[in-house]
Design a protein around this motif. Structure first.
Motif, PDB file in Angstrom:
ATOM      1  N   ALA A  60     -25.195 -23.600 -23.690  1.00  0.00           N
ATOM      2  CA  ALA A  60     -25.458 -22.741 -24.848  1.00  0.00           C
ATOM      3  C   ALA A  60     -26.268 -23.486 -25.907  1.00  0.00           C
ATOM      4  O   ALA A  60     -27.196 -22.934 -26.504  1.00  0.00           O
ATOM      5  CB  ALA A  60     -24.136 -22.244 -25.432  1.00  0.00           C
ATOM      6  N   LEU A  61     -25.918 -24.754 -26.136  1.00  0.00           N
ATOM      7  CA  LEU A  61     -26.609 -25.548 -27.147  1.00  0.00           C
ATOM      8  C   LEU A  61     -28.073 -25.765 -26.778  1.00  0.00           C
ATOM      9  O   LEU A  61     -28.956 -25.767 -27.643  1.00  0.00           O
ATOM     10  CB  LEU A  61     -25.905 -26.895 -27.304  1.00  0.00           C
ATOM     11  N   ALA A  62     -28.348 -25.912 -25.489  1.00  0.00           N
ATOM     12  CA  ALA A  62     -29.718 -26.160 -25.041  1.00  0.00           C
ATOM     13  C   ALA A  62     -30.628 -24.969 -25.295  1.00  0.00           C
ATOM     14  O   ALA A  62     -31.846 -25.132 -25.433  1.00  0.00           O
ATOM     15  CB  ALA A  62     -29.726 -26.508 -23.552  1.00  0.00           C
ATOM     16  N   THR A  63     -30.074 -23.765 -25.358  1.00  0.00           N
ATOM     17  CA  THR A  63     -30.882 -22.571 -25.625  1.00  0.00           C
ATOM     18  C   THR A  63     -31.013 -22.285 -27.114  1.00  0.00           C
ATOM     19  O   THR A  63     -31.722 -21.349 -27.497  1.00  0.00           O
ATOM     20  CB  THR A  63     -30.271 -21.339 -24.939  1.00  0.00           C
ATOM     21  N   GLU A  64     -30.328 -23.076 -27.948  1.00  0.00           N
ATOM     22  CA  GLU A  64     -30.332 -22.831 -29.392  1.00  0.00           C
ATOM     23  C   GLU A  64     -31.006 -23.936 -30.188  1.00  0.00           C
ATOM     24  O   GLU A  64     -31.517 -23.685 -31.281  1.00  0.00           O
ATOM     25  CB  GLU A  64     -28.886 -22.651 -29.889  1.00  0.00           C
ATOM     26  N   LEU A  65     -30.989 -25.170 -29.672  1.00  0.00           N
ATOM     27  CA  LEU A  65     -31.596 -26.301 -30.372  1.00  0.00           C
ATOM     28  C   LEU A  65     -32.538 -27.054 -29.443  1.00  0.00           C
ATOM     29  O   LEU A  65     -32.212 -27.262 -28.270  1.00  0.00           O
ATOM     30  CB  LEU A  65     -30.519 -27.275 -30.878  1.00  0.00           C
ATOM     31  N   PRO A  66     -33.687 -27.511 -29.949  1.00  0.00           N
ATOM     32  CA  PRO A  66     -34.542 -28.391 -29.143  1.00  0.00           C
ATOM     33  C   PRO A  66     -33.830 -29.721 -28.872  1.00  0.00           C
ATOM     34  O   PRO A  66     -33.060 -30.215 -29.707  1.00  0.00           O
ATOM     35  CB  PRO A  66     -35.772 -28.596 -30.027  1.00  0.00           C
ATOM     36  N   LEU A  67     -34.087 -30.306 -27.700  1.00  0.00           N
ATOM     37  CA  LEU A  67     -33.451 -31.561 -27.297  1.00  0.00           C
ATOM     38  C   LEU A  67     -34.479 -32.677 -27.222  1.00  0.00           C
ATOM     39  O   LEU A  67     -35.613 -32.470 -26.778  1.00  0.00           O
ATOM     40  CB  LEU A  67     -32.778 -31.412 -25.925  1.00  0.00           C
ATOM     41  N   TYR A  68     -34.071 -33.876 -27.668  1.00  0.00           N
ATOM     42  CA  TYR A  68     -34.867 -35.086 -27.500  1.00  0.00           C
ATOM     43  C   TYR A  68     -34.001 -36.111 -26.779  1.00  0.00           C
ATOM     44  O   TYR A  68     -32.799 -36.208 -27.030  1.00  0.00           O
ATOM     45  CB  TYR A  68     -35.321 -35.653 -28.848  1.00  0.00           C
ATOM     46  N   LEU A  69     -34.615 -36.884 -25.908  1.00  0.00           N
ATOM     47  CA  LEU A  69     -33.876 -37.855 -25.113  1.00  0.00           C
ATOM     48  C   LEU A  69     -34.373 -39.264 -25.401  1.00  0.00           C
ATOM     49  O   LEU A  69     -35.510 -39.611 -25.070  1.00  0.00           O
ATOM     50  CB  LEU A  69     -34.025 -37.553 -23.616  1.00  0.00           C
ATOM     51  N   ALA A  70     -33.532 -40.076 -26.059  1.00  0.00           N
ATOM     52  CA  ALA A  70     -33.793 -41.503 -26.237  1.00  0.00           C
ATOM     53  C   ALA A  70     -33.132 -42.217 -25.066  1.00  0.00           C
ATOM     54  O   ALA A  70     -31.983 -42.653 -25.139  1.00  0.00           O
ATOM     55  CB  ALA A  70     -33.242 -41.990 -27.572  1.00  0.00           C
ATOM     56  N   PHE A  71     -33.857 -42.315 -23.974  1.00  0.00           N
ATOM     57  CA  PHE A  71     -33.284 -42.762 -22.700  1.00  0.00           C
ATOM     58  C   PHE A  71     -33.062 -44.269 -22.696  1.00  0.00           C
ATOM     59  O   PHE A  71     -33.882 -45.042 -23.190  1.00  0.00           O
ATOM     60  CB  PHE A  71     -34.219 -42.367 -21.561  1.00  0.00           C
ATOM     61  N   ASN A  72     -31.940 -44.677 -22.125  1.00  0.00           N
ATOM     62  CA  ASN A  72     -31.666 -46.093 -21.902  1.00  0.00           C
ATOM     63  C   ASN A  72     -31.213 -46.267 -20.464  1.00  0.00           C
ATOM     64  O   ASN A  72     -30.179 -45.741 -20.059  1.00  0.00           O
ATOM     65  CB  ASN A  72     -30.583 -46.617 -22.849  1.00  0.00           C
ATOM     66  N   ASP A  73     -32.013 -46.978 -19.690  1.00  0.00           N
ATOM     67  CA  ASP A  73     -31.672 -47.255 -18.300  1.00  0.00           C
ATOM     68  C   ASP A  73     -30.890 -48.558 -18.260  1.00  0.00           C
ATOM     69  O   ASP A  73     -31.454 -49.648 -18.373  1.00  0.00           O
ATOM     70  CB  ASP A  73     -32.943 -47.370 -17.463  1.00  0.00           C
ATOM     71  N   ALA A  74     -29.570 -48.448 -18.124  1.00  0.00           N
ATOM     72  CA  ALA A  74     -28.714 -49.629 -18.111  1.00  0.00           C
ATOM     73  C   ALA A  74     -28.502 -50.186 -16.711  1.00  0.00           C
ATOM     74  O   ALA A  74     -27.664 -51.066 -16.514  1.00  0.00           O
ATOM     75  CB  ALA A  74     -27.357 -49.292 -18.739  1.00  0.00           C
ATOM     76  N   THR A  75     -29.263 -49.685 -15.736  1.00  0.00           N
ATOM     77  CA  THR A  75     -29.140 -50.193 -14.376  1.00  0.00           C
ATOM     78  C   THR A  75     -29.539 -51.663 -14.335  1.00  0.00           C
ATOM     79  O   THR A  75     -30.539 -52.060 -14.937  1.00  0.00           O
ATOM     80  CB  THR A  75     -30.037 -49.393 -13.420  1.00  0.00           C
ATOM     81  N   LYS A  76     -28.771 -52.446 -13.630  1.00  0.00           N
ATOM     82  CA  LYS A  76     -29.063 -53.876 -13.536  1.00  0.00           C
ATOM     83  C   LYS A  76     -30.430 -54.077 -12.890  1.00  0.00           C
ATOM     84  O   LYS A  76     -30.713 -53.558 -11.829  1.00  0.00           O
ATOM     85  CB  LYS A  76     -27.985 -54.585 -12.715  1.00  0.00           C
ATOM     86  N   GLY A  77     -31.288 -54.833 -13.553  1.00  0.00           N
ATOM     87  CA  GLY A  77     -32.610 -55.124 -13.030  1.00  0.00           C
ATOM     88  C   GLY A  77     -33.684 -54.168 -13.504  1.00  0.00           C
ATOM     89  O   GLY A  77     -34.861 -54.360 -13.174  1.00  0.00           O
ATOM     90  N   SER A  78     -33.341 -53.145 -14.294  1.00  0.00           N
ATOM     91  CA  SER A  78     -34.351 -52.196 -14.767  1.00  0.00           C
ATOM     92  C   SER A  78     -35.346 -52.878 -15.697  1.00  0.00           C
ATOM     93  O   SER A  78     -36.543 -52.563 -15.683  1.00  0.00           O
ATOM     94  CB  SER A  78     -33.687 -51.019 -15.477  1.00  0.00           C
ATOM     95  N   ASP A  79     -34.872 -53.835 -16.516  1.00  0.00           N
ATOM     96  CA  ASP A  79     -35.790 -54.563 -17.389  1.00  0.00           C
ATOM     97  C   ASP A  79     -36.716 -55.471 -16.586  1.00  0.00           C
ATOM     98  O   ASP A  79     -37.893 -55.638 -16.915  1.00  0.00           O
ATOM     99  CB  ASP A  79     -35.013 -55.360 -18.432  1.00  0.00           C
ATOM    100  N   ASP A  80     -36.193 -56.059 -15.486  1.00  0.00           N
ATOM    101  CA  ASP A  80     -37.039 -56.905 -14.637  1.00  0.00           C
ATOM    102  C   ASP A  80     -38.158 -56.096 -13.994  1.00  0.00           C
ATOM    103  O   ASP A  80     -39.296 -56.557 -13.882  1.00  0.00           O
ATOM    104  CB  ASP A  80     -36.190 -57.569 -13.543  1.00  0.00           C
ATOM    105  N   LEU A  81     -37.851 -54.876 -13.566  1.00  0.00           N
ATOM    106  CA  LEU A  81     -38.859 -54.034 -12.938  1.00  0.00           C
ATOM    107  C   LEU A  81     -39.960 -53.652 -13.925  1.00  0.00           C
ATOM    108  O   LEU A  81     -41.147 -53.645 -13.584  1.00  0.00           O
ATOM    109  CB  LEU A  81     -38.213 -52.782 -12.355  1.00  0.00           C
ATOM    110  N   LEU A  82     -39.570 -53.341 -15.164  1.00  0.00           N
ATOM    111  CA  LEU A  82     -40.571 -53.017 -16.169  1.00  0.00           C
ATOM    112  C   LEU A  82     -41.417 -54.241 -16.501  1.00  0.00           C
ATOM    113  O   LEU A  82     -42.636 -54.155 -16.672  1.00  0.00           O
ATOM    114  CB  LEU A  82     -39.891 -52.477 -17.428  1.00  0.00           C
ATOM    115  N   TYR A  83     -40.767 -55.400 -16.596  1.00  0.00           N
ATOM    116  CA  TYR A  83     -41.482 -56.646 -16.868  1.00  0.00           C
ATOM    117  C   TYR A  83     -42.487 -56.930 -15.755  1.00  0.00           C
ATOM    118  O   TYR A  83     -43.634 -57.339 -16.008  1.00  0.00           O
ATOM    119  CB  TYR A  83     -40.466 -57.783 -16.992  1.00  0.00           C
ATOM    120  N   ALA A  84     -42.090 -56.693 -14.496  1.00  0.00           N
ATOM    121  CA  ALA A  84     -42.996 -56.917 -13.370  1.00  0.00           C
ATOM    122  C   ALA A  84     -44.156 -55.931 -13.395  1.00  0.00           C
ATOM    123  O   ALA A  84     -45.300 -56.288 -13.087  1.00  0.00           O
ATOM    124  CB  ALA A  84     -42.221 -56.788 -12.058  1.00  0.00           C
ATOM    125  N   GLU A  85     -43.877 -54.691 -13.763  1.00  0.00           N
ATOM    126  CA  GLU A  85     -44.944 -53.693 -13.829  1.00  0.00           C
ATOM    127  C   GLU A  85     -45.955 -54.058 -14.894  1.00  0.00           C
ATOM    128  O   GLU A  85     -47.174 -53.947 -14.693  1.00  0.00           O
ATOM    129  CB  GLU A  85     -44.353 -52.312 -14.112  1.00  0.00           C
TER     130      GLU A  85
END
Length: 647
Positions: A342-367
Motif C-alpha cells: 500500500a505504501l509503495a502506491t502512495e509514496l515514491p521510494l528511494y533505495l540507498a543500497f548497501n551490499d554487505a556481502t563479503k567481498g563485494s567491496d573487493d569486486l568493486l575495487y577490482a572493477e
C-alpha cells in the motif's frame, strides 16, 4: 426475577446511605421550590371557579361552527372520545425514591460497568467491521492485480523531473503504464510500453520511465500486462492496478519538503508492518508548514528478505543459489506485507543500497582497477577484466530487480543518484559495498557537493564511520568438560575474530590510502576542508536514532525498523570527549542519542525558514522519541535578510 448484582460490586455503607438521603432531600426541596410547590396550590393544577368554566365554554369561535355546518348530512355524528388527564402535581416521595435509586452507589457502579462493557463490545464490533472492510478492499485489490498479471508492485521512484514506475509480472510480456493528472484518465494521458522478462531465468521486471514532469503536481498511474498467449490482454482488457504520487520541487523552487527514512537491512517486511503502517499514517496526515507530512520514503539498506541468505554460502559456486534465495525472499517480503504494498502506491521510494556481502567491496575495487585508464598493463589483464565483470553481486542484482531503481554503468555498476528537494536541499542517495563507495562514486559525490548551491546537502547511506563493529563475546562453543575448558574455547574464538576483523580493517585502510575518495567519510572530510557548509550525513547502521557532530559533519542516525541481534558483532559508538581534537562546534562532540529497542523510523524535513527538522519515531514507529532542529548555515537572521532582499 432480577439477576443478582455481581459480587465485586460492594454494598454501600450506612454513612453512604445517610449522605445519599440528605442529598435526596435537598434535591426534593430544590425541585419543589422551582415548581412553586411550597405555596398554594402546592404544585397542583389551578382549581377553576364556576365563572371560569362558563367563560371557557363560551370561547368557541365562529370558524368552528362553520366547520361543523359543512359536514356531510349523510355522516353519522359520533361523540369525540373524552381524554382524561390525571395530573396530581409534584409528588415529593416519588421524586425522592427515583433520586435514591438513580444515585445509589451500587447502582452507579453497575451502570458504569455496564456502560464500559457496552463500549468495549461496540469497539470490538467496530474493529471487526473495519477489518472486514479492509479485507474486502484487499481482496478486491488482489483480484484486480491477478487480472492484470502484475505480481509485485507497482512502485515509483522520482529523480530529476522523471518518474520510474516498477513492477514484477507473472510471466514475460509487455508492460504498459498510463500516466495522467486526472484520476479518471479522461484528460491528457501519456503511455509507455516496455518489454519485461527478456531472460527466462530472470524475473519479468517492468520499468517504465516518464520524463518532463511538472513539479509539485499530483499524477495518477495505472499498469497493465499483455502476453502473446492472450492470458493477459493489456489495456484493452480494462484490468489495471495503479496508484498516485506527487512530484517534488524543482531546483529553483522554495518550499517545505519532507522525507521519511527507514532502515530495514535484512529484516523481514512482515516484522516491520508496524513501522510501515506508522509511516503510511504520517503521510496521510494533513501537512503543515511546521509539521510537514512525508512526501517520499528513502530505504537505507532496503533489502527486506524473508530468508537468511547468509546460510546459503558465500563462495562463487553458491552465487546462483544465493540469488535464487534473495529473489524468493524479496518476493515473499512484498507479498507478505500489505503495508509495504500500500505504501509503495502512495509514496515514491528511494533505495540507498548497501551490499554487505563479503567481498563485494573487493569486486568493486577490482572493477575500478580494470577500468582505470591510468593503471598498469597488469591491471588491464584479462584476469582483471573478468573480475570486473562479476562485480554485480547477487544482492545488488536482486535489489535492482525488486525495487524501482536502475543498475547503471557510471562507469562501474551502481545505483546512486541525486534527488532535488527544491532550492534549499539536495539528497544524494548512495550505493555502498560493505561501506566502500568506490572512486568513481566518490568523485561524483565530491563534485556534486562542491557545485551544489543548496543550503543543505543530505547524503544518505546505510553504513556509518562513527559506529564500528566490535567483537561479540557471545561465541559458539562445543560441549566442554569443565568451566576452564569452556573459557579457553571462548578466548580462542575471540582471538580468531579479532584477527579476522584486523585483517579486514587493514585491507579497507589500504584501499582508502590508495583511493583518496573511496569512502563517504573521506569525501565529506574533503568537502569540509574546502569550506562546504550544510553537510548532513544520514545513516542507518545503528539500533538507535539521534544526531551527533564530528569533524564539522552532522550525522543523523535512523533507528532500525526491526531490532535484531547480529550473531557476529555488536555496535558501539566512537565517543570524542569535549575538548579533544575532532569535535564539533566549540571543540567537542555533541551527542544526542536515545536507545530504541522497539523499532522505528525518522522524518527529515526542510522547513520554510530553511530550518532542518529531524524527528525520530520509536516504540514500533508510533511515538516521537526525539526531535532535533538545526538552524541553516548563517543562522535564521541571514535567511530573513535573503527573503527581504528577494522581496
Amino acid at each position: 426475577m432480577a439477576s443478582a448484582p455481581p459480587p465485586d460490586v460492594p454494598n454501600p455503607t450506612m454513612d453512604d446511605l445517610t449522605t445519599l438521603l440528605y442529598a435526596g432531600l435537598q434535591d426534593v426541596m430544590a425541585v419543589a421550590t422551582e415548581k412553586e410547590c411550597l405555596t398554594a396550590p402546592f404544585g397542583r393544577p389551578k382549581v377553576l371557579s364556576v365563572q371560569d368554566i362558563e367563560d371557557k365554554m363560551n370561547e368557541s369561535s365562529d370558524e368552528e361552527d362553520e366547520k361543523e355546518d359543512e359536514e356531510d348530512d349523510g355522516e353519522e355524528s359520533s361523540d369525540d372520545e373524552v381524554n382524561f388527564e390525571y395530573n396530581y402535581g409534584f409528588n415529593p416521595l416519588v421524586h425522592l425514591g427515583m433520586y435514591l435509586k438513580r444515585n445509589n452507589p451500587k447502582n452507579k457502579l453497575l451502570r458504569a460497568k455496564a456502560q464500559e462493557e457496552a463500549v468495549t463490545f461496540l469497539r470490538k464490533r467496530s474493529a471487526h467491521s473495519l477489518k472486514q472492510l479492509q479485507t474486502a478492499e484487499e481482496m478486491q485489490a488482489m483480484k484486480d492485480k491477478m487480472l492484470t498479471g502484475v505480481e509485485l508492485g507497482p512502485a515509483v521512484s522520482l529523480a530529476g523531473g522523471k518518474a520510474m514506475v516498477w513492477c514484477v509480472l507473472n510471466k514475460p510480456g509487455s508492460f504498459t503504464v498510463e500516466l495522467s493528472r486526472d484520476a479518471e484518465f479522461s484528460g491528457n494521458t501519456e503511455v509507455q510500453t516496455v518489454a519485461a522478462g527478456d531472460k527466462p531465468t530472470d524475473p519479468a521486471v517492468g520499468l517504465a520511465t516518464f520524463e518532463g514532469l511538472e513539479s509539485s503536481t499530483k499524477y495518477w498511474y495505472r499498469c497493465s500486462h499483455e502476453t502473446e498467449d492472450g492470458a493477459y490482454t493489456g489495456p484493452s482488457g480494462g484490468n489495471f492496478v495503479g496508484g498516485s504520487f506527487t512530484t517534488i520541487l524543482d531546483s529553483d523552487e522554495r518550499g517545505v519538503c519532507s522525507v521519511a527514512l527507514g532502515c530495514f537491512g535484512n529484516a523481514e517486511a512482515k516484522e516491520a508492518e508496524g513501522v510501515l503502517a506508522s509511516i503510511r499514517a504520517a503521510a496521510k496526515k494533513k501537512s503543515t508548514a511546521k509539521n510537514p507530512a512525508p512526501q517520499s520514503l528513502c530505504l537505507l539498506g532496503g533489502v527486506m528478505a524473508n530468508k537468511d541468505v547468509r546460510s546459503v554460502g558465500e563462495s562463487s559456486e553458491s552465487e546462483k543459489a544465493q540469488l535464487a534465495a534473495l529473489r524468493e525472499g524479496m518476493g515473499e517480503a512484498w507479498k507478505g506485507s500489505g503495508e509495504l504494498q500500500a505504501l509503495a502506491t502512495e509514496l515514491p521510494l528511494y533505495l540507498a543500497f548497501n551490499d554487505a556481502t563479503k567481498g563485494s567491496d573487493d569486486l568493486l575495487y577490482a572493477e575500478e582497477s580494470a577500468l582505470d585508464s591510468s593503471s598498469s598493463k597488469k591491471s588491464k589483464s584479462k584476469s582483471r577484466r573478468s573480475l570486473a565483470g562479476s562485480s554485480t553481486t547477487p544482492s545488488l542484482k536482486a535489489a535492482t530487480e525488486f525495487f524501482p531503481t536502475q543498475l547503471v554503468r557510471k562507469p562501474t555498476r551502481h545505483t546512486y543518484s541525486k534527488v532535488e528537494l527544491g532550492a534549499n536541499a539536495e539528497m544524494f542517495v548512495l550505493d555502498t559495498r560493505d561501506g566502500y563507495i568506490g572512486v568513481n562514486q566518490g568523485k561524483w559525490l565530491a563534485g556534486a557537493l562542491e557545485s551544489s548551491s543548496c543550503c543543505w546537502k543530505i547524503v544518505c547511506c546505510q553504513p556509518s564511520a562513527h559506529f564500528t563493529r566490535v567483537v561479540s563475546k557471545e561465541v559458539e562453543t562445543v560441549e566442554a568438560d569443565s568451566q576452564e575448558e569452556l573459557q579457553q574455547q571462548e578466548s580462542a574464538a575471540l582471538v580468531i575474530q579479532q584477527k579476522a576483523r584486523a585483517r579486514d580493517e587493514k585491507k579497507k585502510s589500504k584501499k582508502k590510502k590508495n583511493k583518496a575518495l573511496s569512502s563517504v567519510d573521506l569525501v565529506l572530510q574533503d568537502a569540509v576542508g574546502k569550506g562546504i557548509t550544510g553537510l548532513v550525513w544520514v545513516t542507518g547502521e545503528t539500533r538507535q536514532g539521534g544526531a551527533l557532530t564530528k569533524d564539522g559533519i552532522l550525522e543523523l542516525t535512523v533507528p532500525s525498523a526491526v531490532v535484531q541481534q547480529h550473531p557476529d558483532f555488536a555496535l558501539k559508538v566512537k565517543e570524542v570527549k569535549e575538548g579533544e581534537e575532532g569535535g564539533g562546534e566549540g571543540g567537542g562532540e555533541t551527542v544526542h542519542m536515545e536507545q530504541n529497542d522497539c523499532g522505528g523510523w525518522a522524518n527529515l524535513s526542510i522547513l520554510e525558514n530553511k530550518m532542518l527538522s529531524f524527528k525520530v519515531y520509536g516504540e514500533g514507529g508510533g511515538k516521537v522519541v526525539q526531535v532535533v532542529k538545526i538552524e541553516p548555515p548563517g543562522g535564521l537572521a541571514e535567511v530573513a535578510a535573503e527573503e527581504k532582499k528577494e522581496e
